[in-house]
Scaffold this motif. Structure first.
Motif, short mmCIF file in Angstrom:
data_model
loop_
_atom_site.label_atom_id
_atom_site.label_comp_id
_atom_site.label_asym_id
_atom_site.label_seq_id
_atom_site.Cartn_x
_atom_site.Cartn_y
_atom_site.Cartn_z
N ARG A 81 58.87 78.55 40.54
CA ARG A 81 59.15 78.70 39.12
C ARG A 81 60.61 78.37 38.85
O ARG A 81 60.94 77.64 37.92
CB ARG A 81 58.81 80.13 38.68
N ARG A 82 61.48 78.93 39.69
CA ARG A 82 62.91 78.66 39.50
C ARG A 82 63.24 77.19 39.71
O ARG A 82 64.04 76.61 38.97
CB ARG A 82 63.72 79.49 40.50
N LEU A 83 62.60 76.58 40.72
CA LEU A 83 62.86 75.16 41.00
C LEU A 83 62.54 74.30 39.81
O LEU A 83 63.32 73.43 39.41
CB LEU A 83 62.01 74.69 42.18
N LEU A 84 61.37 74.55 39.24
CA LEU A 84 60.92 73.71 38.13
C LEU A 84 61.85 73.84 36.93
O LEU A 84 61.92 72.95 36.09
CB LEU A 84 59.49 74.05 37.74
N ALA A 85 62.57 74.96 36.87
CA ALA A 85 63.50 75.14 35.76
C ALA A 85 64.93 74.79 36.15
O ALA A 85 65.85 74.93 35.35
CB ALA A 85 63.43 76.60 35.27
N ASP A 86 65.12 74.36 37.39
CA ASP A 86 66.47 74.10 37.89
C ASP A 86 66.87 72.66 37.60
O ASP A 86 66.32 71.72 38.17
CB ASP A 86 66.49 74.37 39.40
N ASP A 87 67.85 72.50 36.72
CA ASP A 87 68.28 71.14 36.36
C ASP A 87 68.78 70.36 37.57
O ASP A 87 68.58 69.16 37.67
CB ASP A 87 69.40 71.21 35.30
N LEU A 88 69.44 71.08 38.48
CA LEU A 88 69.99 70.39 39.64
C LEU A 88 68.89 69.87 40.56
O LEU A 88 69.03 68.82 41.17
CB LEU A 88 70.93 71.31 40.42
N PHE A 89 67.78 70.61 40.65
CA PHE A 89 66.67 70.12 41.45
C PHE A 89 66.10 68.85 40.84
O PHE A 89 65.89 67.85 41.53
CB PHE A 89 65.56 71.18 41.56
N TRP A 90 65.88 68.89 39.54
CA TRP A 90 65.35 67.68 38.89
C TRP A 90 66.34 66.53 38.96
O TRP A 90 65.95 65.37 39.10
CB TRP A 90 64.98 67.98 37.43
N ASN A 91 67.62 66.88 38.87
CA ASN A 91 68.64 65.86 39.03
C ASN A 91 68.50 65.18 40.40
O ASN A 91 68.47 63.95 40.50
CB ASN A 91 70.03 66.50 38.90
N ALA A 92 68.35 66.02 41.45
CA ALA A 92 68.23 65.48 42.80
C ALA A 92 66.96 64.65 42.93
O ALA A 92 66.95 63.59 43.55
CB ALA A 92 68.23 66.61 43.82
N PHE A 93 65.90 65.14 42.34
CA PHE A 93 64.62 64.43 42.37
C PHE A 93 64.77 63.04 41.73
O PHE A 93 64.34 62.03 42.28
CB PHE A 93 63.58 65.26 41.60
N ARG A 94 65.43 63.03 40.58
CA ARG A 94 65.64 61.75 39.87
C ARG A 94 66.51 60.81 40.69
O ARG A 94 66.24 59.61 40.78
CB ARG A 94 66.30 62.01 38.51
N LYS A 95 67.57 61.37 41.30
CA LYS A 95 68.47 60.52 42.10
C LYS A 95 67.70 59.91 43.27
O LYS A 95 67.90 58.73 43.59
CB LYS A 95 69.66 61.33 42.62
N SER A 96 66.85 60.71 43.91
CA SER A 96 66.08 60.18 45.04
C SER A 96 65.16 59.05 44.58
O SER A 96 65.04 58.02 45.24
CB SER A 96 65.25 61.29 45.69
N LEU A 97 64.50 59.27 43.44
CA LEU A 97 63.59 58.24 42.93
C LEU A 97 64.35 56.98 42.54
O LEU A 97 63.94 55.86 42.84
CB LEU A 97 62.82 58.77 41.72
N LEU A 98 65.51 57.19 41.88
CA LEU A 98 66.32 56.05 41.46
C LEU A 98 66.77 55.27 42.69
O LEU A 98 66.71 54.03 42.72
CB LEU A 98 67.54 56.57 40.68
N PHE A 99 67.18 56.01 43.70
CA PHE A 99 67.60 55.38 44.96
C PHE A 99 66.48 54.50 45.48
O PHE A 99 66.68 53.33 45.81
CB PHE A 99 67.93 56.48 45.99
N LEU A 100 65.29 55.09 45.52
CA LEU A 100 64.11 54.39 46.03
C LEU A 100 63.81 53.12 45.24
O LEU A 100 63.60 52.05 45.79
CB LEU A 100 62.95 55.36 45.87
N VAL A 101 63.83 53.29 43.89
CA VAL A 101 63.40 52.19 43.03
C VAL A 101 64.39 51.02 43.07
O VAL A 101 64.00 49.86 42.95
CB VAL A 101 63.22 52.71 41.59
N VAL A 102 65.67 51.33 43.23
CA VAL A 102 66.65 50.25 43.28
C VAL A 102 66.80 49.70 44.69
O VAL A 102 66.81 48.49 44.91
CB VAL A 102 68.03 50.75 42.76
N ALA A 103 66.89 50.62 45.67
CA ALA A 103 67.27 50.20 47.02
C ALA A 103 66.14 49.49 47.75
O ALA A 103 66.39 48.51 48.45
CB ALA A 103 67.74 51.41 47.82
N VAL A 104 64.92 49.97 47.60
CA VAL A 104 63.83 49.37 48.38
C VAL A 104 63.56 47.91 47.99
O VAL A 104 63.53 47.05 48.87
CB VAL A 104 62.56 50.24 48.30
#
Lengths: 324, 300
Positions: free
Chosen positions: A81-104
């Motif tokens: 519950r806390r994770l889903l409300a944690d902006d920093l977690f979503w930030n990290a999630f987005r950064k990982s996805l962005l990394f993937l989408v650009v780098a791969v």
């Protein structure tokens, strides 16, 4: 990978052998005792260091657990519950996805370009070039990260080169600015790993039979036509496999990113792994349960990609079989 | 340069058929020239960081940033290396890395060869389940398991030992190695065991005296891949040795160096060279095997 999909498994044919198997299981175990002895190191090691952690992470994800020396208390779904409300977690999630989408795509595409050049019989010194591009692959990611903090320094050679080429007006440290740090990380990652993807592509190009090339020549195809209509279509199955191998690679970038940017500045390049590490090990009060919950979600993401991989590879296999 | 000469033999194998081809005397077209220029530029981009690093490790601090692209130091400062090796403790980091890498390679080779042999050649109860578990966990990221692995190592009392790091790196994972052995052993003829058995050899003698020696190409591949993995790994040693300076590997030592001697750029560069030279050296000597090991993954 091949083992399971292509293993002929001569004696096991579930439909015919089911009945005798069940009857003789004890005798089989007794006859095959040495087989299990051979497997013992793997069963123990893999069980303790891979399977157990996989299961334990799920249990830890439900705990409030402030350090290895303490005992955790069960808090149910609180961490999630806390994770889903944690902006920093979503930030990290987005950064990982962005990394993937650009780098791969960058890594896969540039590597293909290199491989096509190096595979051409008219490219001189192709062996030498191949060695050069492969060189960073064997180096330590964490040390490359640190070395590039020097290279990327505002007074360092990269910054100088960018000014010299007129891309930036004044010397800048690309890692120190929130707008560019993730992309600097992506660039270094592509630089480091391009060589291995190039080798994959070269291996793929070797599978194209020579007579395909000769047939294309006879049909009057020029080099460009041959590339577009013959070579590239034959490479599609490999594209699937190579993309997925590189995707998994793009989810394992802790060493490089931690040493290059540390996730900063102000979380601008904090990928999921850094988030987990920071929460579990680098915080003043470690939140092991919370970090485990993040790891579990991260694991699910990888699992989804692994399934896509399995489906994709199977599809690709059919394609290769159909082609040959 | 030795890289260039070492790779010759391989390209020579494929070359004769190519050279005899009809296209040899063709005119050079502009597209070719552009490609070659781009290739050379890229090659420069791939070499420069390493050259810069070596050059920085031999410069005075003031000279590193401020002499532009100039790579040749005014004066060779070998003292940077002694500072990194002795004062910053890279001598002991080096020994640690060698020990941990060797231990991990040993664990992985033994474990994978044994398991790969029975998986590749025999049917037994539970085989399908085992392979299923391997597949599900094939891509499990290290970040996922690090917390339970740390906890487990702590409970085993191995948290501040080399053995703890070695087991953490080598005991789990590494499925590719097992599958490589299994695939190779599956391809060997059945008669090998039968004739050995007729000579009175038991399963263990058959494995160690007949099968394992036959599998040396796979052993070489597994040793190379595991060596790369163990030498270059970061997260697990970082977590395990944060509180234990005596156990630090080179990669962790670099991180500590940055924290403790932040402004000593030449020392840092020297330390990086010390850390990278072994792995690059082994690569240059064995590069054909390296490249083949890696390419094998996708060919399958």
């Amino acid at each position: 990978m091949t083992l399971t999909t292509s293993a002929p498994a001569p004696a096991i044919s579930p439909t015919t052998a089911k009945e005798p198997h069940r009857l003789s299981l004890r005798r089989r175990l007794r006859r095959d005792w040495w087989i299990y002895l051979f497997l013992l190191p793997t069963l123990l090691g893999y069980g303790a260091y891979t399977v157990y952690p996989l299961v334990a992470s799920w249990w830890y994800a439900f705990l409030d657990w402030p350090g290895f020396a303490m005992t955790g208390t069960f808090t149910g779904l609180d961490n999630f519950r806390r994770l889903l409300a944690d902006d920093l977690f979503w930030n990290a999630f987005r950064k990982s996805l962005l990394f993937l989408v650009v780098a791969v795509p960058a890594r896969v595409g540039l590597a293909l370009l290199l491989a096509l050049w190096l595979n051409s019989r008219r490219t001189p010194f192709s062996g030498f070039f191949r060695t050069l591009f492969f060189l960073p692959v064997v180096t330590t990611g964490a040390i490359i990260g640190i070395v590039f903090t020097l290279l990327l320094d505002a007074n360092g050679p990269i910054s100088l080169a960018l000014v010299w080429a007129g891309i930036t007006d004044s010397p800048t440290n690309l890692v120190a600015s929130a707008g560019t740090s993730l992309y600097a990380g992506i660039a270094v990652w592509v630089w480091k790993w391009l060589g291995i993807t190039m080798i994959y592509w070269l291996a793929a190009l070797q599978t194209i039979p020579r007579d395909v090339h000769e047939a294309a020549m006879l049909d009057g195809a020029n080099a460009r036509k041959e590339l577009w209509h013959v070579t590239l279509p034959l490479l599609v199955p490999f594209l699937v496999i190579i993309t997925l191998i590189d995707t998994v690679g793009a989810l394992n970038v802790f060493d490089l990113m931690q040493t290059l940017t540390g996730g900063g500045p102000s979380f601008s390049s904090e990928v999921i792994e850094i988030f987990i590490y920071r929460t579990a090990f680098a915080a003043t009060v470690p939140q092991l349960g919370y970090a485990s919950a993040a790891a579990v979600l991260f694991g699910l993401l990888t699992m989804v990609l692994a399934v896509v991989q399995a489906v994709g590879v199977r599809w690709a296999r059919r394609q290769t079989k159909g082609a040959s | 340069m030795s890289a260039a000469t070492a790779i010759r033999p391989e390209s020579a194998e494929g070359a004769p058929t190519r050279r005899r081809g009809p296209r040899r005397g063709r005119n050079v077209r502009p597209g070719r020239v552009v490609a070659l220029v781009a290739l050379t530029a890229a090659a420069l981009l791939w070499t420069y960081p390493f050259l810069w690093l070596v050059s920085a490790s031999l410069k005075h601090p003031s000279e590193i940033f401020g002499s532009g692209f100039d790579l040749v130091p005014d004066e060779f400062v070998w003292e940077n290396y002694t500072r990194a090796w002795v004062e910053a403790g890279f001598a002991s980091y080096f020994v640690n890395t060698v020990l941990i890498t060797a231990g991990t390679v040993l664990v992985v080779v033994i474990r994978s060869a044994l398991a790969g042999y029975v998986l590749g050649r025999f049917d037994f109860a539970g085989k399908k389940i085992l392979i299923g578990v391997f597949l599900v966990t094939f891509f499990l990221p290290e970040g996922y398991t690090i917390i339970p692995v740390t906890q487990l190592t702590d409970q085993l009392g191995l948290l501040n030992t080399h053995a703890g790091v070695i087991l953490g790196l080598g005991a789990g994972g590494q499925i590719a190695a097992t599958l490589l052995y299994a695939g190779y052993f599956r391809g060997l003829p059945k008669e090998l065991e039968e004739s050995a058995r007729l000579d009175g050899a038991g399963q263990f003698r058959i494995f160690f005296q007949v099968m394992l020696p036959l599998a040396w190409p796979i052993t070489a591949t597994v040793v190379i891949l595991t060596f790369l993995f163990a030498w270059n790994t970061y997260l697990l040693p970082l977590v395990f040795t944060l509180s234990e300076p005596d156990l630090r590997t080179l990669a962790i030592g670099m991180t500590v160096f940055v924290g403790e001697y932040g402004q000593d750029w030449p020392g840092m560069a020297a330390a990086a060279v010390i850390s990278l030279v072994p792995v690059i050296g082994v690569f240059v000597v064995l590069q054909r095997k390296f490249v083949d090991s890696v390419a094998g993954a996708v060919k399958q």
